[in-house]
Design an enzyme around this catalytic site. Structure first.
Site, PDB file in Angstrom:
ATOM      1  N   CYS A  65      32.409   9.930  -4.834  1.00 48.78           N
ATOM      2  CA  CYS A  65      33.791   9.509  -5.052  1.00 48.78           C
ATOM      3  C   CYS A  65      34.026   9.481  -6.557  1.00 48.78           C
ATOM      4  CB  CYS A  65      33.981   8.123  -4.443  1.00 48.78           C
ATOM      5  SG  CYS A  65      35.384   7.238  -5.123  1.00 48.78           S
ATOM      6  N   CYS A  92      37.266   2.217  -7.499  1.00 51.13           N
ATOM      7  CA  CYS A  92      37.003   2.331  -6.057  1.00 51.13           C
ATOM      8  C   CYS A  92      36.427   1.015  -5.544  1.00 51.13           C
ATOM      9  CB  CYS A  92      36.041   3.479  -5.767  1.00 51.13           C
ATOM     10  SG  CYS A  92      35.541   3.525  -4.038  1.00 51.13           S
ATOM     11  N   LEU A 113       0.835  -1.204   0.000  1.00 48.31           N
ATOM     12  CA  LEU A 113       0.000   0.000   0.000  1.00 48.31           C
ATOM     13  C   LEU A 113       0.864   1.246   0.000  1.00 48.31           C
ATOM     14  CD1 LEU A 113      -2.509  -1.068   2.799  1.00 48.31           C
ATOM     15  CD2 LEU A 113      -3.067  -0.756   0.391  1.00 48.31           C
ATOM     16  N   ARG A 130       3.144 -13.789   1.369  1.00 51.08           N
ATOM     17  CA  ARG A 130       3.244 -12.781   0.332  1.00 51.08           C
ATOM     18  C   ARG A 130       4.509 -12.963  -0.517  1.00 51.08           C
ATOM     19  NH1 ARG A 130       5.357  -7.488   0.162  1.00 51.08           N
ATOM     20  NH2 ARG A 130       4.216  -6.204  -1.317  1.00 51.08           N
ATOM     21  N   ASP A 178      -0.465  -5.193  12.094  1.00 50.75           N
ATOM     22  CA  ASP A 178       0.979  -5.374  11.954  1.00 50.75           C
ATOM     23  C   ASP A 178       1.333  -6.848  12.117  1.00 50.75           C
ATOM     24  OD1 ASP A 178       3.599  -4.776  11.612  1.00 50.75           O
ATOM     25  OD2 ASP A 178       3.876  -3.784  13.539  1.00 50.75           O
ATOM     26  N   LYS A 198      -0.402   6.058   8.232  1.00 46.96           N
ATOM     27  CA  LYS A 198       0.423   5.489   9.297  1.00 46.96           C
ATOM     28  C   LYS A 198       0.327   6.321  10.583  1.00 46.96           C
ATOM     29  CE  LYS A 198       2.875   2.334   8.272  1.00 46.96           C
ATOM     30  NZ  LYS A 198       4.001   2.072   7.398  1.00 46.96           N
ATOM     31  N   CYS A 240      37.415  10.331  -0.899  1.00 48.52           N
ATOM     32  CA  CYS A 240      36.701   9.081  -0.619  1.00 48.52           C
ATOM     33  C   CYS A 240      37.432   8.352   0.503  1.00 48.52           C
ATOM     34  CB  CYS A 240      36.658   8.215  -1.875  1.00 48.52           C
ATOM     35  SG  CYS A 240      36.074   6.544  -1.553  1.00 48.52           S
TER      36      CYS A 240
HETATM   37  S1  IVH Z   1      -5.336  -4.115   2.047  1.00 45.99           S
HETATM   38  C1  IVH Z   1      -3.806  -4.353  -2.548  1.00 45.99           C
HETATM   39  N1  IVH Z   1      -5.897  -3.929   4.572  1.00 45.99           N
HETATM   40  O1  IVH Z   1      -0.307  -3.951   4.832  1.00 45.99           O
HETATM   41  C2  IVH Z   1      -3.396  -4.260  -1.125  1.00 45.99           C
HETATM   42  N2  IVH Z   1      -3.660  -4.466   3.976  1.00 45.99           N
HETATM   43  O2  IVH Z   1       1.569  -2.157   3.555  1.00 45.99           O
HETATM   44  C3  IVH Z   1      -4.390  -4.881  -0.213  1.00 45.99           C
HETATM   45  N3  IVH Z   1      -2.204  -4.855   5.891  1.00 45.99           N
HETATM   46  O3  IVH Z   1       0.687  -6.130   2.300  1.00 45.99           O
HETATM   47  C4  IVH Z   1      -3.991  -4.758   1.182  1.00 45.99           C
HETATM   48  N4  IVH Z   1      -3.705  -4.524   7.442  1.00 45.99           N
HETATM   49  O4  IVH Z   1      -0.027  -7.124   4.541  1.00 45.99           O
HETATM   50  C5  IVH Z   1      -4.939  -4.169   3.667  1.00 45.99           C
HETATM   51  N5  IVH Z   1      -6.555  -3.793   6.780  1.00 45.99           N
HETATM   52  C6  IVH Z   1      -5.611  -4.018   5.878  1.00 45.99           C
HETATM   53  C7  IVH Z   1      -4.306  -4.342   6.254  1.00 45.99           C
HETATM   54  C8  IVH Z   1      -3.354  -4.561   5.268  1.00 45.99           C
HETATM   55  C9  IVH Z   1      -2.449  -4.835   7.205  1.00 45.99           C
HETATM   56  C10 IVH Z   1      -0.882  -5.129   5.303  1.00 45.99           C
HETATM   57  C11 IVH Z   1      -0.848  -6.083   4.143  1.00 45.99           C
HETATM   58  C12 IVH Z   1      -0.189  -5.329   3.035  1.00 45.99           C
HETATM   59  C13 IVH Z   1       0.541  -4.272   3.772  1.00 45.99           C
HETATM   60  C14 IVH Z   1       0.802  -3.083   2.916  1.00 45.99           C
END
Ligand code: IVH
Length: 707
Positions: free
Chosen positions: A445, A451, A93, A149, A130, A324, A427
């Site tokens: 450098c 190098c 994301l 993933r 997380d 975030k 350097c």
């Molecule tokens: S939606 C197309 N929803 O965050 C992307 N992701 O930084 C669909 N994650 O790889 C992801 N909570 O592992 C989505 N409520 C949430 C999430 C979430 C955690 C993770 C996920 C993703 C990562 C991206």
């Protein structure tokens, strides 16, 4: 069994027995080794068992077992898990860090979709868990596979382990025939604490945080271990699917809940950026009482038809963003400032810090970017940290956002009698002049290929994850191999095995390497001779060409021959090849020049030729263009588009396999001209290129949707 009887004294019965024992012992050792945490015997002991097994087999060839360990040398158990290619890529994301980013997210979407400001656009807002993401595939309601993933394209097959996670249903009713449910595996705070108490009691290493604990628990080769670990799963998305789940994100998630998945109760619906931010704040207030780690709030366009129109950039969806939480901070002191030399010669200062814990991770270094940053000046000449410079001995506040390297937010206090830091003008590795060009923030450098630091960094980049990603060959190994004069440039990696006759023999005598790990490394290197074009382009380490630009170039040129030919042809920064390169969406003049010049630097050129001679470079196919009437065609949009935004028109064309270019040339196949088209239209007319209106274009591409 002591495995000590001299081989030529073994009886037939003893030999039979020993071979059985050896097969068992080595299979156990293999398993333990691949769990990484707990190798049962060291490499040398393993090697001597293997040698003995071979010797017995040599004397009694008829006794060789079907499961003989000698037949397993370099078996592709590399990471212990088999791989699963995701049918639909698992993307990450984009991030928003403040209210302004959230407002921009909304504006961007409205603009892309050509929506008026008063169009009712709703979003879902839910916690960003997380943990680690997992894709679960159900066929006719049965769980058939589970994959991590991985790199987004290929993940690890953790099906057996996923079957042991209570929140993951084995069987679901009323679902589409094919349904991939995606979500996050996580561990609660309470379970994490309890697990660490248990780890310590067993003399094992405690986990650093719940996410590592969850990842370590899911990625266990022994699924009994996974079973004993309390893992949870929240479903929040889907991948491959045989029919739509619903019309909106919220209803789709509700359906997943109906199938028996846990979904996050804090998911809300919001209509404006202000509402998104209010929901974010509400989730942030509850953060400490949730009992599991979250690191932000994810916003998603609720209407799935709009999500489909918005589609994806190279690695992130346009229809979602992660807002975030503010980074965690800590206070510590700067113990020293060190200058590192990167692969392009950039001198990067790094602060060595007194180790301190920030957000559950021990931090001992912080990036200092460049000379001005240390002085307290940003790239535009404005003051940062209220203009305070950074010195050795300073008390500083540091922060970490996500997984990025920590930074210094503020200098709280200079130590007594400490002097300003003087940035070097040579350097530190090769002694060549370090040159800071007019208007550049970075000093480089000037030693180029001579190098040593640049050479090593180039090689580290070459084997990095988005590049060649060779199992068992990381930054550390590259450093030792270079120090020993085993490798100096990428091609040497592919020569390692051959050059030493039996590379295994050489390597296994080195500390940290055994027969087994050495032959595994050579297998991994051999595997990588077959390499997708985008990875190769990225691996070359051309300035300004990151992994997503490499993909853009690979998609455009499709084959190495075409790419390399174009870079040759564009040498003078003029002519058709140069124009075409610059017309690629996402390629600017700076990147174009860097790519072309790279191929004309004689040493780089030789290095590439030597490398390529060992490779089988795989073409990159244009995306899903079966039956598309515009696949492979070069299209230019000009004038005002009235039905869709320019960005959406481009994205749709590309998803149908067309190449979108910004300028008209003899290579253009179709010009889509709206009202107020100007010189591009005139030029296309002069060149006799097919010219269509926006409506004609939409009719043309609709055919592919209908078929
Ligand atoms: S939606 C197309 N929803 O965050 C992307 N992701 O930084 C669909 N994650 O790889 C992801 N909570 O592992 C989505 N409520 C949430 C999430 C979430 C955690 C993770 C996920 C993703 C990562 C991206």
């Amino acid at each position: 069994m002591n495995f000590e009887t001299p081989i030529d004294e073994l009886s037939l019965a003893q030999a039979t027995d020993e071979l059985a024992q050896l097969a068992l012992t080595m299979a156990e050792a293999d398993l333990a080794y691949h769990q990484k945490d707990a190798p049962s015997i060291n490499d040398a002991a393993y090697d001597s068992l293997k040698k003995r097994n071979l010797a017995i087999e040599k004397r009694f060839p008829d006794l060789k077992r079907a499961d003989s360990p000698s037949g397993k040398i370099g078996a592709p158990v590399a990471s212990g898990f088999s791989k699963i290619r995701h049918k639909v890529a698992m993307l990450s994301l984009g991030n928003a860090f403040d209210d302004e980013d959230v407002a921009e997210f909304d504006t961007r979407i409205r603009k892309f979709l050509s929506l008026s400001d008063d169009f009712d656009l709703t979003y879902t807002a839910e916690p960003k868990i997380d943990g680690l993401s997992l894709s679960l595939r159900y066929e006719h309601g049965q769980l058939v596979s589970a994959a991590t993933r991985g790199d987004g394209e290929v993940g690890e097959d953790v099906t057996q382990n996923a079957r042991n996670v209570r929140d993951i249903p084995q069987k679901i009713n009323g679902a589409p025939d094919v349904l991939e449910v995606r979500g996050e595996v996580y561990m609660s705070h309470a379970d994490f604490e309890a697990l660490n108490v248990q780890q310590l009691a067993q003399g094992a290493k405690p986990f650093a945080n719940p996410r590592n604990a969850a990842a370590g628990s899911l990625r266990q080769l022994d699924s009994a271990i996974t079973k004993a670990r309390p893992l949870h799963f929240f479903a929040y998305a889907w991948g491959d699917i045989s029919e739509p789940l619903a019309k909106t994100q919220k209803l789709a998630i509700d359906r997943l809940a109906g199938f028996g998945f846990s979904t996050n109760p804090l998911t809300g619906i919001c209509a404006t950026p202000a509402e998104l931010i209010a929901h974010y704040q509400s989730i942030e207030r509850q953060r400490s009482t949730l009992g599991y780690d979250i690191d932000g709030v994810v916003y998603k366009v609720n209407d799935l038809a709009l999500q489909a129109r918005l589609g994806f950039r190279s690695t992130t969806p346009r229809w979602a963003i992660a807002h975030k939480f503010a980074a965690e901070t800590a206070t510590t002191t700067v113990e020293s400032i060190e200058i590192q030399v990167g692969r392009t010669g950039a001198l990067s200062p790094v602060a060595n810090l007194k180790p301190v814990t920030v957000g559950g991770v021990v931090v001992s270094r912080a990036t200092l970017h460049n000379e001005d940053y240390i002085k307290g000046i940003d790239s535009k000449g404005a003051a940062i940290r209220k203009g305070g410079d950074i010195r050795v001995g300073d008390l500083v506040e540091i922060y970490r956002a996500g997984d990025v390297i920590p930074k210094i937010r503020e200098v709280l206090e200079h130590a007594d009698n400490c002097a300003r830091f003087v940035f070097p003008n040579i350097c530190p590795v090769c002694g060549s002049d370090a040159i800071r060009e007019e208007g550049e923030a970075v000093a480089r450098c000037s030693g180029g290929f001579s190098c040593a630091a640049q050479g090593v960094e180039k090689l580290k980049h070459f084997v990095s994850r988005a590049a060649f990603d060779v199992d068992g060959l990381g930054a550390k190994q590259v450093e030792t191999f270079v120090a020993d004069d085993w490798i100096a440039e990428p091609a040497d990696i592919f020569l390692l095995e051959e050059r030493f006759g039996s590379g295994v023999k050489q390597l296994k005598n080195r500390e940290g390497w055994g027969d087994k790990s050495a032959s595994k490394l050579f297998d991994a290197i051999r595997d990588r001779r077959q390499i997708p074009l985008n990875r190769l382009i990225f691996a070359l380490g051309i300035r300004h060409v990151g992994d997503s630009s490499a993909m853009t170039l690979a998609r455009f040129y499709a084959s190495w021959q075409a790419f390399e030919g174009a870079m040759q042809a564009a040498q003078l920064h003029e002519g058709d090849a140069w124009e075409l390169l610059n017309s690629i969406d996402g390629v600017g003049t700076v990147m174009a020049a860097a790519a072309v010049d790279f191929f004309h630097e004689p040493r780089a050129r030789d290095m590439v030729d030597r490398l390529v001679s060992y490779l089988d470079i795989q073409d990159i196919a244009a995306p899903q263009n079966d039956g598309s009437p515009v696949a492979g065609k070069t299209v230019v949009f000009t004038g005002t588009l009235e039905k869709v935004s320019r960005a959406e028109a481009k994205a749709t064309a590309e998803s149908l396999g067309a190449k979108v270019s910004g300028s008209v040339s003899a290579k253009t196949d179709i010009l889509v001209a709206g009202p107020k088209a100007g010189s591009k239209l005139t030029k296309a007319q002069a060149l006799g290129i097919t010219i269509v209106s926006e409506q004609e274009w939409l009719d043309l591409i609709r055919q592919s949707g209908d078929s």
